[in-house]
Design a protein around this motif. Structure first.
Motif, PDB file in Angstrom:
ATOM      1  N   LEU A 260     -14.900  13.728  -9.148  1.00 11.94           N
ATOM      2  CA  LEU A 260     -13.469  13.530  -9.389  1.00 11.94           C
ATOM      3  C   LEU A 260     -12.952  14.616 -10.342  1.00 11.94           C
ATOM      4  CD1 LEU A 260     -10.914  11.842  -8.958  1.00 11.94           C
ATOM      5  CD2 LEU A 260     -11.612  10.395 -10.864  1.00 11.94           C
TER       6      LEU A 260
ATOM      7  N   ARG B 278      -2.518  11.023   8.246  1.00 12.63           N
ATOM      8  CA  ARG B 278      -3.833  11.413   8.779  1.00 12.63           C
ATOM      9  C   ARG B 278      -4.294  12.665   8.051  1.00 12.63           C
ATOM     10  NH1 ARG B 278      -3.853  10.751  15.333  1.00 12.63           N
ATOM     11  NH2 ARG B 278      -3.328   8.542  15.346  1.00 12.63           N
TER      12      ARG B 278
ATOM     13  N   ASP C 257      -8.937   0.555 -10.068  1.00 12.25           N
ATOM     14  CA  ASP C 257      -9.526   0.047  -8.819  1.00 12.25           C
ATOM     15  C   ASP C 257      -8.567   0.162  -7.636  1.00 12.25           C
ATOM     16  OD1 ASP C 257     -11.852  -0.502 -10.029  1.00 12.25           O
ATOM     17  OD2 ASP C 257     -11.415  -2.628 -10.392  1.00 12.25           O
ATOM     18  N   ASN C 258      -7.278   0.080  -7.924  1.00 13.92           N
ATOM     19  CA  ASN C 258      -6.302   0.105  -6.817  1.00 13.92           C
ATOM     20  C   ASN C 258      -5.703   1.505  -6.604  1.00 13.92           C
ATOM     21  OD1 ASN C 258      -4.829   0.038  -9.198  1.00 13.92           O
ATOM     22  ND2 ASN C 258      -3.085  -0.981  -8.248  1.00 13.92           N
TER      23      ASN C 258
ATOM     24  N   HIS D 104      -2.132  -1.005  -3.666  1.00 11.83           N
ATOM     25  CA  HIS D 104      -3.039   0.135  -3.656  1.00 11.83           C
ATOM     26  C   HIS D 104      -2.243   1.429  -3.570  1.00 11.83           C
ATOM     27  CE1 HIS D 104      -6.505   2.657  -2.525  1.00 11.83           C
ATOM     28  NE2 HIS D 104      -7.186   1.746  -3.201  1.00 11.83           N
TER      29      HIS D 104
ATOM     30  N   ILE E 162      -9.412  10.569   9.175  1.00 12.55           N
ATOM     31  CA  ILE E 162      -9.062   9.185   8.864  1.00 12.55           C
ATOM     32  C   ILE E 162      -7.546   9.037   8.734  1.00 12.55           C
ATOM     33  CG2 ILE E 162      -9.461   7.271   7.236  1.00 12.55           C
ATOM     34  CD1 ILE E 162     -11.995   8.355   8.747  1.00 12.55           C
ATOM     35  N   GLU E 163      -7.039   7.924   9.235  1.00 10.29           N
ATOM     36  CA  GLU E 163      -5.614   7.629   9.058  1.00 10.29           C
ATOM     37  C   GLU E 163      -5.478   6.664   7.882  1.00 10.29           C
ATOM     38  OE1 GLU E 163      -2.878   7.102  12.433  1.00 10.29           O
ATOM     39  OE2 GLU E 163      -2.613   5.061  11.658  1.00 10.29           O
ATOM     40  N   HIS E 164      -4.799   7.118   6.857  1.00 12.92           N
ATOM     41  CA  HIS E 164      -4.611   6.287   5.661  1.00 12.92           C
ATOM     42  C   HIS E 164      -3.317   5.502   5.855  1.00 12.92           C
ATOM     43  CE1 HIS E 164      -7.823   8.560   3.651  1.00 12.92           C
ATOM     44  NE2 HIS E 164      -7.341   9.572   4.347  1.00 12.92           N
ATOM     45  N   GLN E 165      -3.468   4.218   6.151  1.00 13.78           N
ATOM     46  CA  GLN E 165      -2.289   3.426   6.518  1.00 13.78           C
ATOM     47  C   GLN E 165      -1.607   2.852   5.280  1.00 13.78           C
ATOM     48  OE1 GLN E 165      -3.770   0.730   9.541  1.00 13.78           O
ATOM     49  NE2 GLN E 165      -3.538   2.321  11.102  1.00 13.78           N
TER      50      GLN E 165
ATOM     51  N   LYS F  88      -2.576   5.561  -2.906  1.00 18.72           N
ATOM     52  CA  LYS F  88      -3.369   6.733  -2.526  1.00 18.72           C
ATOM     53  C   LYS F  88      -2.586   7.982  -2.912  1.00 18.72           C
ATOM     54  CE  LYS F  88      -6.447   5.002   0.915  1.00 18.72           C
ATOM     55  NZ  LYS F  88      -7.018   5.087   2.240  1.00 18.72           N
TER      56      LYS F  88
ATOM     57  N   LYS G 131      -6.634   5.789  -5.570  1.00 16.40           N
ATOM     58  CA  LYS G 131      -7.626   6.716  -5.016  1.00 16.40           C
ATOM     59  C   LYS G 131      -6.985   8.084  -4.848  1.00 16.40           C
ATOM     60  CE  LYS G 131     -10.919   7.112  -1.189  1.00 16.40           C
ATOM     61  NZ  LYS G 131     -12.005   7.651  -1.993  1.00 16.40           N
TER      62      LYS G 131
ATOM     63  N   ASN H 131       0.871  -1.177   0.000  1.00 13.37           N
ATOM     64  CA  ASN H 131       0.000   0.000   0.000  1.00 13.37           C
ATOM     65  C   ASN H 131       0.906   1.225   0.000  1.00 13.37           C
ATOM     66  OD1 ASN H 131      -2.561  -1.243   0.086  1.00 13.37           O
ATOM     67  ND2 ASN H 131      -2.253  -1.708   2.250  1.00 13.37           N
TER      68      ASN H 131
ATOM     69  N   TRP I 146      -8.338  15.729   0.757  1.00 16.75           N
ATOM     70  CA  TRP I 146      -8.422  16.295   2.113  1.00 16.75           C
ATOM     71  C   TRP I 146      -7.055  16.831   2.507  1.00 16.75           C
ATOM     72  CZ3 TRP I 146     -13.326  16.451   2.748  1.00 16.75           C
ATOM     73  CH2 TRP I 146     -14.150  15.384   2.406  1.00 16.75           C
ATOM     74  N   PRO I 147      -6.994  17.943   3.202  1.00 15.98           N
ATOM     75  CA  PRO I 147      -5.681  18.427   3.638  1.00 15.98           C
ATOM     76  C   PRO I 147      -5.019  17.412   4.579  1.00 15.98           C
ATOM     77  CG  PRO I 147      -7.400  20.099   4.007  1.00 15.98           C
ATOM     78  CD  PRO I 147      -8.098  18.833   3.622  1.00 15.98           C
ATOM     79  N   ILE I 148      -3.704  17.348   4.520  1.00 13.72           N
ATOM     80  CA  ILE I 148      -2.963  16.433   5.413  1.00 13.72           C
ATOM     81  C   ILE I 148      -2.858  17.101   6.786  1.00 13.72           C
ATOM     82  CG2 ILE I 148      -0.683  15.421   5.873  1.00 13.72           C
ATOM     83  CD1 ILE I 148      -0.395  15.010   2.849  1.00 13.72           C
TER      84      ILE I 148
END
Lengths: 522, 310
Positions: free
Chosen positions: A312, A358, A340-341, A233, A363-366, A235, A343, A210, A347-349
């Motif tokens: 989008l 985060r 699909d994989n 994935h 949300i924390e995007h791990q 992000k 995104k 990821n 959102w501001p970091i």
């Protein structure tokens, strides 16, 4: 496109690839042969940096019959930004037939927009073809450049206290040579892998990982489609969407390469065509004109054609005039974001945590790895190492209010010193190497004068420099770069010390004339 | 309320961020929700969550139109913060067993219409239309609903979450009223003429036609849940009180319009307003869900999960 007699005579359309591998082997990991003590007789020229600018300067010096020069390179290989930027998908966004030196054409470009590896091969070819290797001193990281007024000599001292001297000096360290991780809160807490786009880790295996990519500028949009192909994935964290234009990228057919090899004039004609088509883009990109609206429509059409989802599309629609920031070119960035994989996160970091990023929506995007495609540390008001001129003045101090030079190349108080990619030399619409050639020719004129007339000092007059900058800033005020968006072209205060407000042809004209009355000599 | 320094506010916003993972959603206390409360609370939370989400989208539109870089960035943060509130409220619903699987609570038809309107037209609206409506919605619905919730729900995790949410909301309101005052600083007559031109915009008329029944519908919903009607009205009157505190605020024609509308809403005996608007609520209630367009993709970004790998 302006070239000198010398350059036209010495154009050698030979294939770079054949010698590239050998050149790389011979130049890589070459150790310093410099002595700790400066030699008795100074060299004619010291060049700092073995990227496109430094090597181009070296070629032009050799072509002009000046052989006693050296190139000080902090790395252990040539290539500068193209050596450093070897991330997946790295490529030039200017066609290769224009992003190359007119005095060293390459008929074998495999594509209209070549990848960084092929460009690096071309750079190695320059070294081999023009016999530059013996002039390069690797792993010599210049820590200070100081002018001795009484002797008329520049002294370069490296971080290992090795000293080199020259009657003239050329700063060719590149504007995009340094990079660092961005100052995002918590970045040091992250326990996964961190990679900067300009310092790629080729040993890291992205498959099954990821990955987060921070930044959607010129590097980001090239990396993302490649990562989406291999990672589990991806992000993409975007702060500001840029204008993305279609990229007319084609592979070069064999007959075309053959034609360029057999009839070099045909390649020159292609270069001219590309040059003038890019020149016309200045009307859309540099100034706000009806063509700007047309360019924006093309950008929006490209987005609409490739992105069907309204939200989008909204996220990817720029809210600044095209040209205000670097215009991006890509055919595969938008489709990659919709895989699909993948995104897009807008959102501001809020901060980086041990496990990921985060964002402000809570949300924390791990992720396993964060790729920072956040650009370079561009200095608008300093120099990469202290540069001391007449009377011990320091260039960084003189530039505190924003970098200024005369015609981008000389700075008053710093005689016999020539800058490449100096203040206000940046193109927004044409090949940087086109601008570079004008700078090299100008520097050559100055160096010839210093050496030929045995001058101790060739220093641009303060008033000439001020006149020049007053005029350039007045012209910049009317450009898209100064139209309100934040970009790396501007200082925090909005001062533009980076870009040249005009056509490449205007810049070439500016550089073609060496006004002796604007200089004082001794 | 005196105007605030927006640059300082932006710095404050950046330094006071929180994440869903700062809260232990499995901590004891969920059992304090009574069986009697549960069904009403489920409806209530769904409405609240959707109001936050709709507010988020309105801030996204404001971020596009904001007159300064600072305000644009503030609104970008508010957009995300409202989304965070919706996410946190969904996390509470999940904690209380009000969500089945990954399902997002179903928005009522009036909300669906507002979502559709926001998706199509919000970005085209001048900044001061939404800049005035949003504080009204926040102060009235959000303010009244949150207070009511904390009075009736004993779960400490709910209190912990809403303490953070309310801190954010107080900053949203501070900026909201400052922006309203900024709009009131220039000549009123010109602004009034400009406003009338805007009011004639059919897209805005559509928005007003969606907003009015939404307010009445929400009023009916919260009253059905046991919130005294007066509390809602008192919160709405707060908008009039704070927004009209300074001359600049009073001079903002949008404030005057929203204030007047607030008075109509809180006056139940105003038949001229309530009879047609209540009728609109009934009519929209008859719209079959299938007739509504698919929800835009920004709705799908809602999540109750504090962490995400995809």
């Amino acid at each position: 496109m302006s070239t000198t007699e010398d350059s036209k005579k010495t154009a050698k359309p030979k294939a770079p690839r054949k010698k590239a591998a050998a050149a790389r082997k011979t130049t890589a990991r070459r150790k310093s042969t410099a002595r700790k003590k400066a030699p008795e007789k100074p060299l004619s020229v010291l060049i700092v940096g073995a990227g496109f600018a430094g090597l181009g300067m070296a070629i032009r010096l050799k072509q002009a019959g000046i052989e006693d020069f050296i190139i000080l390179e902090r790395g252990n290989a040539v290539g500068g930004t193209w050596r450093d930027n070897q991330y997946p998908g790295a490529a030039c966004d200017i066609p290769s037939n224009l992003y190359s030196y007119s005095f060293a054409p390459n008929p074998n470009w495999s594509r209209s927009f070549s990848g960084s590896e092929e460009i690096l091969d071309y750079v190695h070819h320059l070294v081999a073809e023009f016999g530059l290797e013996k002039h390069i001193r690797f792993e010599q990281n210049v820590a200070e450049l100081r002018f001795d007024e009484t002797k008329g000599i520049w002294t370069a001292t490296t971080d290992k206290d090795v000293v080199f001297t020259g009657r003239a000096a050329v700063m060719a360290q590149g504007p995009l040579a340094n990079c660092s991780f961005p100052a995002i809160t918590g970045i040091e807490d992250f326990k996964g892998k961190k990679i900067h786009s300009a310092r790629w880790d080729h040993d890291y295996d992205f498959s099954g990982k990821n990955v987060a990519v921070v930044g959607t500028g010129a590097s980001g949009i090239q990396i993302i489609p490649e990562l989406v192909k291999v990672a589990k994935h991806v992000k993409v964290f975007q702060r500001t969407p840029g204008w993305v234009m279609p990229r007319p990228d084609f592979s070069t057919p064999e007959w075309n390469k053959l034609l360029f090899r057999k009839v070099p004039a045909s390649q020159q004609a292609m270069r001219e065509l590309l040059y003038w088509s890019h020149e016309s883009m200045a009307l859309a990109v540099i100034w706000n004109s009806p063509l700007t609206r047309i360019a924006e429509r093309i950008g929006k059409w490209h987005l609409r054609r490739q992105v069907k989802d309204r939200w989008l599309r909204r996220q990817l629609t720029p809210d600044f005039t095209i040209g205000c920031k670097r215009v991006l070119v890509s055919n595969d960035y938008y489709p990659a974001l919709q895989k699909d994989n993948a995104k897009l996160i807008t959102w501001p970091i809020a901060r980086i945590s041990e496990e990921g990023i985060r964002t402000v929506e809570g949300i924390e995007h791990q992720v396993d790895c964060i790729v920072f495609a956040t650009g370079f540390d561009v200095s608008h008001s300093g120099t990469p190492f202290p540069v001391l001129g007449r009377g011990g003045r320091v260039m960084g101090d003189d530039w505190k209010g924003g970098a200024q030079a005369y015609k981008s190349i000389n700075v008053s108080g710093y005689p016999n010193l020539f800058l490449t990619f100096g203040p206000n030399s940046g193109p927004g619409h044409n090949s940087a190497l086109v601008y570079m050639e004008s700078q090299l020719e100008y520097a050559l004129k100055g160096i010839r004068k210093i050496v030929g007339e045995d001058l101790k000092m060739l220093d641009v007059r303060e008033d000439a420099q001020q006149r020049f900058n007053k005029s350039i800033q007045k012209r910049l005020a009317k450009t898209n770069w100064n139209s309100g968006c934040k970009s790396w072209y501007l200082t925090e205060d909005g001062f533009n010390a980076t870009m040249y407000p005009g056509f490449a042809t205007q810049y070439a004209t500016q550089m073609s004339e060496f006004k002796e009355e604007d200089y004082q000599t001794a | 309320m005196a105007s605030i320094d927006l640059d300082k506010m932006l710095a404050k916003i950046k330094s006071t961020q929180w994440a869903l993972s700062d809260i232990d959603w499995d901590a004891p206390g969920a059992e304090l929700i009574t069986e009697e409360q549960w069904p009403k609370l489920k409806e209530f939370m769904a409405d609240l969550m959707w109001i936050e989400h709709v507010g988020a989208r309105a801030f996204a539109a404001l971020a596009k139109k904001a007159p300064t870089d600072t305000l644009r960035e503030i609104y970008s943060y508010f957009h995300a913060e409202e989304q965070r509130h919706a996410n946190a409220e969904m996390a509470l619903m999940r904690r209380w067993g009000m969500l089945e699987g990954d399902e997002i609570p179903e928005p009522n038809v009036n909300l669906r219409i507002i979502i559709e309107w926001l998706d199509r037209f919000a970005d085209e609206m001048p900044v001061y239309v939404l800049g005035t409506v949003v504080p009204m919605l926040e102060i009235a619905l959000d303010g009244a609903l949150c207070t009511f919730l904390l009075e009736t729900v004993k779960d400490p995790v709910c209190h912990q979450a809403f303490e953070k949410i309310n801190d954010d909301e107080s900053r949203h309101l501070g900026v909201g009223f400052t922006v309203m005052e900024m709009q009131g600083r220039s000549a009123s007559y010109i602004k009034m003429v400009q406003m009338m031109a805007r009011v004639m915009d059919p897209r805005l008329i559509l928005g007003i036609a969606s907003y009015m029944p939404l307010l009445n519908k929400m009023r009916d919903n919260v009253i059905a849940m046991g919130l005294p009607e007066e509390k809602l009205y008192k919160a709405m009157q707060k908008f009039e009180r704070i927004g009209g505190r300074t001359e600049e605020g009073r001079r903002n024609p949008w404030f005057q319009l929203i204030k007047q509308h607030g008075r109509w809403v809180t006056n139940r005996s105003n038949k001229v307003y309530h009879v047609p608007v209540d009728a609109l609520v009934k009519i929209t209630g008859m719209v079959p869900r299938k007739a509504l367009p698919a929800v835009p993709s920004w709705v799908k970004e809602l999540t109750y999960e504090p962490t995400a790998t995809r």
